[in-house]
Scaffold this motif. Sequence first.
Motif, PDB file in Angstrom:
ATOM      1  N   ASP A 268       5.521 -33.253  31.756  1.00  0.00           N
ATOM      2  CA  ASP A 268       4.063 -33.330  31.649  1.00  0.00           C
ATOM      3  C   ASP A 268       3.504 -34.462  32.504  1.00  0.00           C
ATOM      4  OD1 ASP A 268       1.509 -32.597  29.905  1.00  0.00           O
ATOM      5  OD2 ASP A 268       1.655 -34.779  29.949  1.00  0.00           O
ATOM      6  N   LEU A 269       4.153 -35.615  32.478  1.00  0.00           N
ATOM      7  CA  LEU A 269       3.710 -36.738  33.303  1.00  0.00           C
ATOM      8  C   LEU A 269       3.840 -36.420  34.791  1.00  0.00           C
ATOM      9  CD1 LEU A 269       5.168 -39.777  31.314  1.00  0.00           C
ATOM     10  CD2 LEU A 269       2.746 -39.315  31.765  1.00  0.00           C
ATOM     11  N   THR A 270       4.872 -35.679  35.146  1.00  0.00           N
ATOM     12  CA  THR A 270       5.057 -35.296  36.552  1.00  0.00           C
ATOM     13  C   THR A 270       3.893 -34.441  37.043  1.00  0.00           C
ATOM     14  OG1 THR A 270       7.472 -35.350  36.316  1.00  0.00           O
ATOM     15  CG2 THR A 270       6.575 -34.113  38.171  1.00  0.00           C
ATOM     16  N   VAL A 271       3.559 -33.398  36.301  1.00  0.00           N
ATOM     17  CA  VAL A 271       2.472 -32.516  36.709  1.00  0.00           C
ATOM     18  C   VAL A 271       1.134 -33.250  36.658  1.00  0.00           C
ATOM     19  CG1 VAL A 271       1.277 -30.353  36.204  1.00  0.00           C
ATOM     20  CG2 VAL A 271       3.757 -30.493  35.935  1.00  0.00           C
ATOM     21  N   THR A 272       0.965 -34.113  35.669  1.00  0.00           N
ATOM     22  CA  THR A 272      -0.268 -34.899  35.583  1.00  0.00           C
ATOM     23  C   THR A 272      -0.485 -35.738  36.828  1.00  0.00           C
ATOM     24  OG1 THR A 272      -0.198 -35.007  33.159  1.00  0.00           O
ATOM     25  CG2 THR A 272      -1.454 -36.714  34.296  1.00  0.00           C
TER      26      THR A 272
ATOM     27  N   ILE B 142      10.544 -21.919  35.929  1.00  0.00           N
ATOM     28  CA  ILE B 142      10.828 -21.139  37.140  1.00  0.00           C
ATOM     29  C   ILE B 142       9.662 -21.266  38.122  1.00  0.00           C
ATOM     30  CG2 ILE B 142      11.107 -18.793  38.029  1.00  0.00           C
ATOM     31  CD1 ILE B 142      12.727 -18.148  35.520  1.00  0.00           C
ATOM     32  N   MET B 143       8.435 -21.239  37.607  1.00  0.00           N
ATOM     33  CA  MET B 143       7.263 -21.435  38.469  1.00  0.00           C
ATOM     34  C   MET B 143       7.287 -22.813  39.121  1.00  0.00           C
ATOM     35  SD  MET B 143       4.111 -19.779  36.314  1.00  0.00           S
ATOM     36  CE  MET B 143       4.117 -18.039  35.856  1.00  0.00           C
ATOM     37  N   TYR B 144       7.626 -23.833  38.337  1.00  0.00           N
ATOM     38  CA  TYR B 144       7.683 -25.168  38.917  1.00  0.00           C
ATOM     39  C   TYR B 144       8.783 -25.255  39.967  1.00  0.00           C
ATOM     40  CZ  TYR B 144       7.868 -30.190  39.468  1.00  0.00           C
ATOM     41  OH  TYR B 144       7.861 -31.456  40.007  1.00  0.00           O
ATOM     42  N   PHE B 145       9.900 -24.594  39.721  1.00  0.00           N
ATOM     43  CA  PHE B 145      10.987 -24.585  40.701  1.00  0.00           C
ATOM     44  C   PHE B 145      10.518 -23.978  42.014  1.00  0.00           C
ATOM     45  CE2 PHE B 145      14.478 -22.261  42.746  1.00  0.00           C
ATOM     46  CZ  PHE B 145      15.354 -23.304  43.001  1.00  0.00           C
ATOM     47  N   ARG B 146       9.714 -22.916  41.927  1.00  0.00           N
ATOM     48  CA  ARG B 146       9.187 -22.293  43.138  1.00  0.00           C
ATOM     49  C   ARG B 146       8.265 -23.266  43.884  1.00  0.00           C
ATOM     50  NH1 ARG B 146       9.837 -19.783  47.612  1.00  0.00           N
ATOM     51  NH2 ARG B 146       8.002 -18.631  48.342  1.00  0.00           N
TER      52      ARG B 146
ATOM     53  N   ARG C 234      11.157 -33.928  42.214  1.00  0.00           N
ATOM     54  CA  ARG C 234      12.492 -33.706  41.629  1.00  0.00           C
ATOM     55  C   ARG C 234      12.540 -34.138  40.166  1.00  0.00           C
ATOM     56  NH1 ARG C 234      13.606 -36.202  46.540  1.00  0.00           N
ATOM     57  NH2 ARG C 234      14.352 -34.803  48.181  1.00  0.00           N
ATOM     58  N   THR C 235      11.726 -35.121  39.811  1.00  0.00           N
ATOM     59  CA  THR C 235      11.662 -35.546  38.414  1.00  0.00           C
ATOM     60  C   THR C 235      11.218 -34.399  37.516  1.00  0.00           C
ATOM     61  OG1 THR C 235      11.179 -37.840  39.022  1.00  0.00           O
ATOM     62  CG2 THR C 235      10.554 -37.144  36.811  1.00  0.00           C
ATOM     63  N   GLY C 236      10.233 -33.636  37.978  1.00  0.00           N
ATOM     64  CA  GLY C 236       9.791 -32.488  37.198  1.00  0.00           C
ATOM     65  C   GLY C 236      10.866 -31.437  37.048  1.00  0.00           C
TER      66      GLY C 236
ATOM     67  N   PHE D  10      -0.930 -25.606  42.464  1.00  0.00           N
ATOM     68  CA  PHE D  10      -1.291 -24.516  41.547  1.00  0.00           C
ATOM     69  C   PHE D  10      -0.094 -24.054  40.720  1.00  0.00           C
ATOM     70  CE2 PHE D  10      -1.298 -19.823  41.084  1.00  0.00           C
ATOM     71  CZ  PHE D  10      -2.259 -19.723  40.095  1.00  0.00           C
ATOM     72  N   LEU D  11       1.045 -23.815  41.370  1.00  0.00           N
ATOM     73  CA  LEU D  11       2.223 -23.332  40.645  1.00  0.00           C
ATOM     74  C   LEU D  11       2.740 -24.364  39.651  1.00  0.00           C
ATOM     75  CD1 LEU D  11       4.278 -21.423  43.385  1.00  0.00           C
ATOM     76  CD2 LEU D  11       3.079 -20.467  41.399  1.00  0.00           C
ATOM     77  N   ALA D  12       2.640 -25.642  40.010  1.00  0.00           N
ATOM     78  CA  ALA D  12       3.060 -26.690  39.079  1.00  0.00           C
ATOM     79  C   ALA D  12       2.164 -26.698  37.845  1.00  0.00           C
ATOM     80  CB  ALA D  12       3.032 -28.055  39.775  1.00  0.00           C
TER      81      ALA D  12
END
Length: 543
Positions: A443-447, A506-510, A333-335, A270-272
């Motif tokens: 974008d590819l990471t979250v996808t 920052i959200m993705y880092f969390r 980590r790529t993201g 969700f956060l990602a």
Amino acid sequence: GDRMWHFAVSVFLVELYGNSLLLTAVYGLVVAGSVLLLGAIIGDWVDKNSRLKVAQTSLVVQNASVILCGIILMIIFLFKTQLLTLYHGWLLTMCYILVITIANIANLASTATAITIQRDWIVVVAGEDRSKLADMNATIRRIDQLTNILAPMAVGQIMTFGSPMIGCGFISGWNLMSMCVEYLLLWKVYQKTPTLALKCAKVEESELKQLNVKKESDVKPAEGVQLIVEKDVTGFEPQQEKEISCAARIAEPFITFRDGWVAYYNQPVFLAGMGLAFLYMTVLGFDCITTGYAYTQGLSGSVLSLLMGASAVTGIMGTVAFTWLRRKCGLIRTGLISGIAQFACLVLCAISVFMPGSPLDLTVSPFADISARLFESEPLPTIASPEDKPEMVFATGMPNLLNGSTTPANSDPEMSPEPVPLISVSLLFAGVIAARVGLWSFDLTVTQLLQENVVESERGIINGVQNSMNYLLDLLHFIMVILAPNPEAFGLLVLISVSFVAMGHIMYFRFAQKSLGKQLFVCCTPDPKAVSDSSPPGNTSTV
């Protein structure tokens, strides 16, 4: 064809509305609002129907809408003077509304196509091989970026050395031909991949939530999810479907909307997904707003197409960086690395706001333009004839060759005719173009995180809600432009955009910190949970 239309529609709307960003922002507002409200419903429709039917229907609707919209725009450009005089200009206004409505339908169909092909078909074709899935995602994105190079260049040259009317006709004809080719290609892929014909049956909307209960067996599920599961256990859904009342049918879309957002909230990624959505709250991209802004600053369609082509090249570089980083450091980590790279490049855009040549002027009210149009009864801007446009000089030295005129695009007599330094605009586009490397890798990471952690039965609705989240933030940035459409306020929009990008990362880092813990900064070896090919894509217990 879709990429050509995406590039050209913003230029068409700016040209139609007297070189103002207002009509362009209204178009973006309508598109974002539609996907926001209908994203979950579109995704649910994708889940409930066969893959081939969804792909073919959305493809035909999308291309037919673009063709029809192109024909209407040709009529407007051809008979603009007559339309302006009829019914005090209201007929021309109705044409604007019709164009935006049909273009919005095309975008909704494009959303359905993207969900079914890029979020569902590709996962089935890749099977359980996550490395193959990553390579296929990157390949599709490279093709997408390649079309971002070729399509705008072709349309930009046609519009620069021809006219907007010729550009509309070319786009309509191209979409007609490409629709037939794409239809046949989809059929061949479907025939060569038998597993595409197999799809998990969905009895009721309640089944969309089964994944959330499985993956949270050790966690108390949300109240909405728990109630849905209790209904599922009874096993009477097939009989109830026959006895559904009219009121229940009316409420069904609203229930689907609610259940989709609840399911999305309970996803482990969700956060990602939220981090990706926050990147849409920006004017620092080659969308209709940035394209329109550059157009009002005197850049021709040819130059804009070259800049968009350069951004596509850096986007392709981002796909290459994604595959390399994923092998070396792991998916999560790529993201994180991609986000840092993107933000570092966007710092150049923030600096450009304060450099010589920036139109930022805090003494000018950001709401001056819209207040003049709404409360001072200013007539609707129309397409000015070449002889009515005062000649102005720009430091870029690039005249507006649209319609064969040598007059620059910006013909506002209130703006200074003196040459403007190129430092600000150069830094702005340098930052935007360079940031595409990190953007597309992120974008590819979250996808892929969504692909690996959402089961087949709810891929459509989860990705539909993700699109809704993306457009929700996109909607906010269009609202900002509608409230402050004058170029003097664009610098403030740039600073706000950079802030939202930072919040998204920052959200993705969390999310990454919760997933990897202390191993987050160990980039020497990939995360086995993220890249292990032995885990099936539907296993949502791991990220």
